[in-house]
Design a protein around this motif. Structure first.
Motif, PDB file in Angstrom:
ATOM      1  N   THR A 145      91.311  51.458   7.497  1.00  0.00           N
ATOM      2  CA  THR A 145      91.325  50.685   8.771  1.00  0.00           C
ATOM      3  C   THR A 145      90.663  51.063   9.774  1.00  0.00           C
ATOM      4  O   THR A 145      89.878  50.526  10.729  1.00  0.00           O
ATOM      5  CB  THR A 145      92.929  50.320   9.134  1.00  0.00           C
ATOM      6  N   LEU A 146      90.765  52.583  10.090  1.00  0.00           N
ATOM      7  CA  LEU A 146      90.038  53.255  11.213  1.00  0.00           C
ATOM      8  C   LEU A 146      88.644  53.582  10.793  1.00  0.00           C
ATOM      9  O   LEU A 146      87.792  52.971  11.805  1.00  0.00           O
ATOM     10  CB  LEU A 146      90.488  54.700  11.042  1.00  0.00           C
ATOM     11  N   ALA A 147      88.230  53.217   9.519  1.00  0.00           N
ATOM     12  CA  ALA A 147      86.572  53.211   9.173  1.00  0.00           C
ATOM     13  C   ALA A 147      86.157  51.881   9.635  1.00  0.00           C
ATOM     14  O   ALA A 147      85.030  51.716   9.856  1.00  0.00           O
ATOM     15  CB  ALA A 147      86.615  53.436   7.428  1.00  0.00           C
ATOM     16  N   VAL A 148      86.735  50.924   9.365  1.00  0.00           N
ATOM     17  CA  VAL A 148      86.504  49.481   9.779  1.00  0.00           C
ATOM     18  C   VAL A 148      86.117  49.575  11.353  1.00  0.00           C
ATOM     19  O   VAL A 148      85.040  49.086  11.849  1.00  0.00           O
ATOM     20  CB  VAL A 148      87.115  48.497   9.177  1.00  0.00           C
ATOM     21  N   THR A 149      87.044  49.825  11.873  1.00  0.00           N
ATOM     22  CA  THR A 149      87.072  49.888  13.400  1.00  0.00           C
ATOM     23  C   THR A 149      85.851  50.858  13.992  1.00  0.00           C
ATOM     24  O   THR A 149      85.113  50.437  14.814  1.00  0.00           O
ATOM     25  CB  THR A 149      88.391  50.429  14.009  1.00  0.00           C
ATOM     26  N   ALA A 150      85.689  51.979  13.288  1.00  0.00           N
ATOM     27  CA  ALA A 150      84.561  52.792  13.781  1.00  0.00           C
ATOM     28  C   ALA A 150      83.344  52.155  13.294  1.00  0.00           C
ATOM     29  O   ALA A 150      82.262  52.405  14.353  1.00  0.00           O
ATOM     30  CB  ALA A 150      84.694  54.237  13.008  1.00  0.00           C
ATOM     31  N   ASP A 151      83.101  51.512  12.401  1.00  0.00           N
ATOM     32  CA  ASP A 151      81.972  50.914  12.074  1.00  0.00           C
ATOM     33  C   ASP A 151      81.426  49.921  13.015  1.00  0.00           C
ATOM     34  O   ASP A 151      80.350  49.808  13.458  1.00  0.00           O
ATOM     35  CB  ASP A 151      81.861  50.431  10.477  1.00  0.00           C
ATOM     36  N   LEU A 152      82.290  49.069  13.493  1.00  0.00           N
ATOM     37  CA  LEU A 152      82.225  47.907  14.267  1.00  0.00           C
ATOM     38  C   LEU A 152      81.850  48.473  15.588  1.00  0.00           C
ATOM     39  O   LEU A 152      81.230  48.051  16.331  1.00  0.00           O
ATOM     40  CB  LEU A 152      83.569  47.000  14.289  1.00  0.00           C
ATOM     41  N   GLU A 153      82.439  49.424  16.063  1.00  0.00           N
ATOM     42  CA  GLU A 153      82.302  50.037  17.552  1.00  0.00           C
ATOM     43  C   GLU A 153      80.861  50.606  17.662  1.00  0.00           C
ATOM     44  O   GLU A 153      80.182  50.714  18.470  1.00  0.00           O
ATOM     45  CB  GLU A 153      83.381  51.218  17.699  1.00  0.00           C
ATOM     46  N   PHE A 154      80.380  51.234  16.316  1.00  0.00           N
ATOM     47  CA  PHE A 154      79.025  51.693  16.236  1.00  0.00           C
ATOM     48  C   PHE A 154      78.053  50.728  16.477  1.00  0.00           C
ATOM     49  O   PHE A 154      77.202  51.061  17.528  1.00  0.00           O
ATOM     50  CB  PHE A 154      79.039  52.676  14.945  1.00  0.00           C
ATOM     51  N   HIS A 155      78.074  49.907  15.781  1.00  0.00           N
ATOM     52  CA  HIS A 155      77.306  48.557  15.808  1.00  0.00           C
ATOM     53  C   HIS A 155      77.293  47.835  17.113  1.00  0.00           C
ATOM     54  O   HIS A 155      76.160  47.630  17.728  1.00  0.00           O
ATOM     55  CB  HIS A 155      77.274  47.646  14.501  1.00  0.00           C
ATOM     56  N   ARG A 156      78.235  47.883  17.696  1.00  0.00           N
ATOM     57  CA  ARG A 156      78.357  47.174  19.233  1.00  0.00           C
ATOM     58  C   ARG A 156      77.815  48.012  19.862  1.00  0.00           C
ATOM     59  O   ARG A 156      77.096  47.594  20.956  1.00  0.00           O
ATOM     60  CB  ARG A 156      80.046  46.930  19.462  1.00  0.00           C
ATOM     61  N   ALA A 157      78.066  49.414  19.926  1.00  0.00           N
ATOM     62  CA  ALA A 157      77.513  50.213  20.907  1.00  0.00           C
ATOM     63  C   ALA A 157      76.088  50.139  20.909  1.00  0.00           C
ATOM     64  O   ALA A 157      75.175  50.255  21.873  1.00  0.00           O
ATOM     65  CB  ALA A 157      77.948  51.716  20.628  1.00  0.00           C
TER      66      ALA A 157
END
Length: 235
Positions: A145-157
């Motif tokens: 779950t954290l991995a998905v959240t982190a990936d989304l935050e990376f690409h959003r940034a």
């Protein structure tokens, strides 16, 4: 009969009718027997009318005199709508959509990181670093779950760092599809470390090297495609 609670009844009604359309249970061109649907789903005429208004705004249904309410052709659907994207993945994975998403990302994100390398601010770099740190934590802890959240935050940034408002808006489409793709891939390959490929992109952006950032993003997307193929068995 589907049982609904009073809480969230409107949203549940919208999602259920949308699900039937998107899965082909109600195919394009089909007339919707609204009264029968109300009885089957145990919802009021008002609730169904409001749900159909929402779906009409998203291009899924239409209404004409004598014909009544009907499912519109897929070419009329607003496939970029975030809700429609989410609903398509509610109960299944659509490999064709994942392939389309990969092609879109291949057009948008490499060009986007070129701009990010030229325009990023210190605040942008902090957001990118924070996402990378979260990604590393997720990998160490095996937290999907954290991995998905982190990936989304990376690409959003990265999209934010372009400082292009239209590119930033692409996050709605990319994130919604990417979240589903990530859940599939991270769940199937929890030990595949995504940090190095993402760090390579971040480092090129940090150093202000547009060409290197673009190349690193293309390599990251190639890896993502290979991971998807291993998960879905696609070619």
């Amino acid at each position: 009969m589907t049982n609904y609670t009073r809480r969230g009844l409107h949203g549940q009604t919208v999602r259920e009718v949308a699900r039937r359309i998107l899965t082909g249970e109600l195919p394009p061109g089909a007339t919707i027997a609204v009264t029968e649907l109300e009885a089957e789903m145990d919802v009021s005429r008002t609730a169904m009318r409001e749900a159909l208004k929402v779906l009409s705004a998203k291009g899924l249904v239409g209404a004409r005199q004598k014909r009544g309410t009907f499912v519109r052709e897929r070419s009329d659907w607003n496939l970029l709508d975030a809700d429609i994207i989410r609903w398509q993945f509610a109960d299944r994975s659509d490999e064709a959509f994942l392939d389309n998403l990969h092609e879109l990302r291949g057009i948008v994100e490499p060009a986007g990181v070129r701009l990010a390398a030229e325009r990023r601010t210190e605040a942008d770099l902090r957001a990118i670093d924070a996402a990378l740190a979260k990604m590393a934590t997720a990998q160490a802890e095996g937290d999907t779950t954290l991995a998905v959240t982190a990936d989304l935050e990376f690409h959003r940034a990265l999209l934010t760092a372009t400082h292009n408002e239209l590119l930033e808006r692409m996050e709605v489409l990319i994130e919604t599809g990417l979240a589903t793709r990530d859940r599939l891939v991270h769940g199937a390959h929890p030990h595949d470390d995504p940090v190095p490929s993402h760090r390579a992109v971040a480092e090129a952006v940090r150093r202000g090297f547009p060409a290197a950032a673009e190349q690193a993003m293309r390599e990251l997307l190639d890896k993502a495609k290979n991971d998807q193929r291993r998960t879905t068995g696609g070619s």
